[in-house]
Design an enzyme around this catalytic site. Structure first.
Site, PDB file in Angstrom:
ATOM      1  N   ARG A  35      -4.454   2.132   8.800  1.00  0.00           N
ATOM      2  CA  ARG A  35      -3.908   2.533   7.501  1.00  0.00           C
ATOM      3  C   ARG A  35      -3.722   1.319   6.615  1.00  0.00           C
ATOM      4  NH1 ARG A  35       0.933   6.428   7.568  1.00  0.00           N
ATOM      5  NH2 ARG A  35       1.935   4.688   8.638  1.00  0.00           N
ATOM      6  N   ASP A  42       5.950   0.164   2.189  1.00  0.00           N
ATOM      7  CA  ASP A  42       6.922   0.835   1.324  1.00  0.00           C
ATOM      8  C   ASP A  42       8.102   1.453   2.062  1.00  0.00           C
ATOM      9  OD1 ASP A  42       5.712   3.097   2.350  1.00  0.00           O
ATOM     10  OD2 ASP A  42       5.053   3.912   0.433  1.00  0.00           O
ATOM     11  N   ASP A  43       8.096   1.390   3.404  1.00  0.00           N
ATOM     12  CA  ASP A  43       9.209   2.033   4.117  1.00  0.00           C
ATOM     13  C   ASP A  43      10.067   1.083   4.946  1.00  0.00           C
ATOM     14  OD1 ASP A  43       7.090   1.616   5.787  1.00  0.00           O
ATOM     15  OD2 ASP A  43       7.114   3.609   6.691  1.00  0.00           O
ATOM     16  N   GLU A  73      -3.351  -7.483  12.005  1.00  0.00           N
ATOM     17  CA  GLU A  73      -2.677  -8.763  11.757  1.00  0.00           C
ATOM     18  C   GLU A  73      -3.514  -9.917  12.324  1.00  0.00           C
ATOM     19  OE1 GLU A  73      -1.301  -6.126  13.232  1.00  0.00           O
ATOM     20  OE2 GLU A  73       0.446  -5.507  12.050  1.00  0.00           O
ATOM     21  N   ARG A 111      -4.946  -2.925   1.021  1.00  0.00           N
ATOM     22  CA  ARG A 111      -4.609  -4.351   1.137  1.00  0.00           C
ATOM     23  C   ARG A 111      -5.789  -5.217   0.722  1.00  0.00           C
ATOM     24  NH1 ARG A 111      -2.086  -2.607   6.204  1.00  0.00           N
ATOM     25  NH2 ARG A 111       0.148  -2.347   5.783  1.00  0.00           N
ATOM     26  N   PRO A 117       0.861  -1.185   0.000  1.00  0.00           N
ATOM     27  CA  PRO A 117       0.000   0.000   0.000  1.00  0.00           C
ATOM     28  C   PRO A 117       0.899   1.237   0.000  1.00  0.00           C
ATOM     29  CG  PRO A 117      -0.217  -1.314   2.041  1.00  0.00           C
ATOM     30  CD  PRO A 117       0.996  -1.778   1.329  1.00  0.00           C
TER      31      PRO A 117
END
Lengths: 303, 303
Positions: free
Chosen positions: A131, A160-161, A249, A136, A55
């Site tokens: 977020r 992405d980080d 999760e 997702r 994402p």
């Protein structure tokens, strides 16, 4: 010069020499310097497809983050990268990036905008609203529509980080049918390592999480991957806006597995192959001054 | 079965078929999916060696940073990576990382401890003392001792926390003898892009820097690379503890070039191929509690 006379034995010798030369060429030729541990398993056809779901959303560091993340995807040939932007449309920034990285054929570009009521507002701390839920779920929908239950695959949520090693994806290749693989994650939950705890029989009995250890699955999004068949078997397994902070999760995992069925990877959870890194928001004070003066440092430049 | 009779023309046909098959194999075989733009220049022997100098020091995110940085080095076969640790000895963390990445043969591991009087103390902000001086100079010394003035090479200062694209290294391959290549850097100096300014003849006439624009070379360490021959021609070109904040780049460049000799790259300085990213210091509050109780989340685990 007249005719040349060849006996059957001579023809056999010539054919053998020919075959040996071809085998030598095909075995020794290396176009690039992949690490040896990887080369041995680089026969893409034998490997499951790893669907890596990322994402993402526009901000000044987005292109920098996706660029360095694209490198690990380039290095692992059986990854199919699904980038889902929090926007009404996919962006040319992501399209260009995938093209330049040579990843068009093994990637999917999606967009899915977070509904306004769940969007972070102004000074909300970034953990106050869930977020990546919409993004997702869009990727999970795409996977369920574009694969079948008999395909060999693994689904991983790759932010992405964070920082991911090539070896992590080697571990994902080992995930068995109908199982969820788990491993340690570095620098998360206030700890150096958040990791599964195994008993003497190497069965997962819990986690060492210090933050909300009462969660059914107290682990980070980067710490597990799901065998594709489980997603087809359990179509109800998705993320939700309705769950408490830190429970995303647990929300997806409770549909597909139980604690003792988790498959411990990364050398029985003794190696850290992924790290929960965070990139600082850059200080753009001079840019702000330019903007107020009607100027910009990046006219016509994609940063 | 008797002998087979071959005419010279038939032998020529067989040889041609043989050659065509070999050419077909060698041209179509690809062991990994390198992007096409890169494949064309992947003949390592035609390329200069890019000496990428990375000063580094131990902290919780070090391994995460070096791991993701190693990926771009793995993808660019003509990089020789020089990692210089701020320590008395090289560490097994870096040795293992280079081994697992398959980079042992094209890397050099050095250590050079910053003298105590120049070391950041407790709460010093990280810009208050020059950083990386001792380490970068150790690498420059190694390069001068281990290459000759006739070798084709480029020297680049690659910090361990920035984000670098593969394309950036393609640009460095274009640096001419006795020249310094320059290009834009994203997210630095308070701006979205800090970049060289060119005149109509594509000669560099200055920079758009907002922070200390009076510096002789107001650009970031990530924004230039030096042709190797210049370092041999100007042995006095090194970094210094004696210069003001923000003047390290100017310090080395003033010995090797002048403004109008800079070689503009990255599509005449219109593309951003490197970003000055910063990684957050992770909050390890729970780890601290464990430590006070004589415990740890990472006994025997390298994070």
């Amino acid at each position: 010069m007249g005719e040349i006379h060849l006996r059957p034995r001579q023809i056999i010798i010539i054919v053998v020499i020919f075959v040996v030369i071809i085998l030598f060429i095909t075995n020794t030729r290396q176009n690039c310097e992949f690490p040896k541990y990887y080369r041995s398993s680089a026969r893409k056809d034998d490997l499951p497809t790893i669907f890596a779901i990322t994402p993402t959303y526009y901000r000044p560091v987005q292109k920098a983050e996706l660029t360095r993340l694209s490198h690990v995807v380039m290095l692992v040939p059986n990854v199919h990268w699904i980038i889902v932007e929090d926007a009404d449309h996919t962006s040319s920034l992501v399209t260009n990036l995938l093209q330049r990285a040579g990843l068009v054929e093994r990637s999917t570009q999606l967009s899915a905008k977070t509904p306004t009521q769940f969007k972070l507002q102004g000074k909300d701390p970034n953990w106050s609203k869930p977020r990546g839920v919409e993004q997702r779920n869009a990727a999970l929908r795409w996977i369920r529509e574009n694969t079948s239950k008999d395909d060999r695959g693994v689904v991983y949520f790759m932010d992405d980080d964070n920082a991911y090693s090539v070896e992590l994806f080697e571990e994902m290749n080992k995930i068995q049918a109908e199982r969820v693989g788990v491993w340690p994650v570095g620098l998360v939950g206030g700890l150096m390592v958040e990791k599964p705890i195994l008993n003497n029989e190497n069965i997962v009995t819990g986690f060492n999480a210090a933050w909300r250890p009462e969660r059914p699955f107290p682990l980070d999004m980067a710490g597990f991957a799901i065998s594709l068949d489980l997603l087809h078997k359990r179509p109800e397994a998705v993320f939700s806006f309705e769950v408490e902070r830190g429970y995303q999760e647990s929300e997806i995992l409770r549909h597909v597995t139980v604690l003792k069925e988790l498959q411990p990877l990364a050398n029985l959870c003794k190696e850290v192959l992924v790290w929960h890194t965070r990139t600082e928001k850059p200080k753009l004070t001079e840019e702000e001054k330019l903007r107020k003066a009607g100027k910009s440092s990046f006219d016509g430049i994609e940063v």
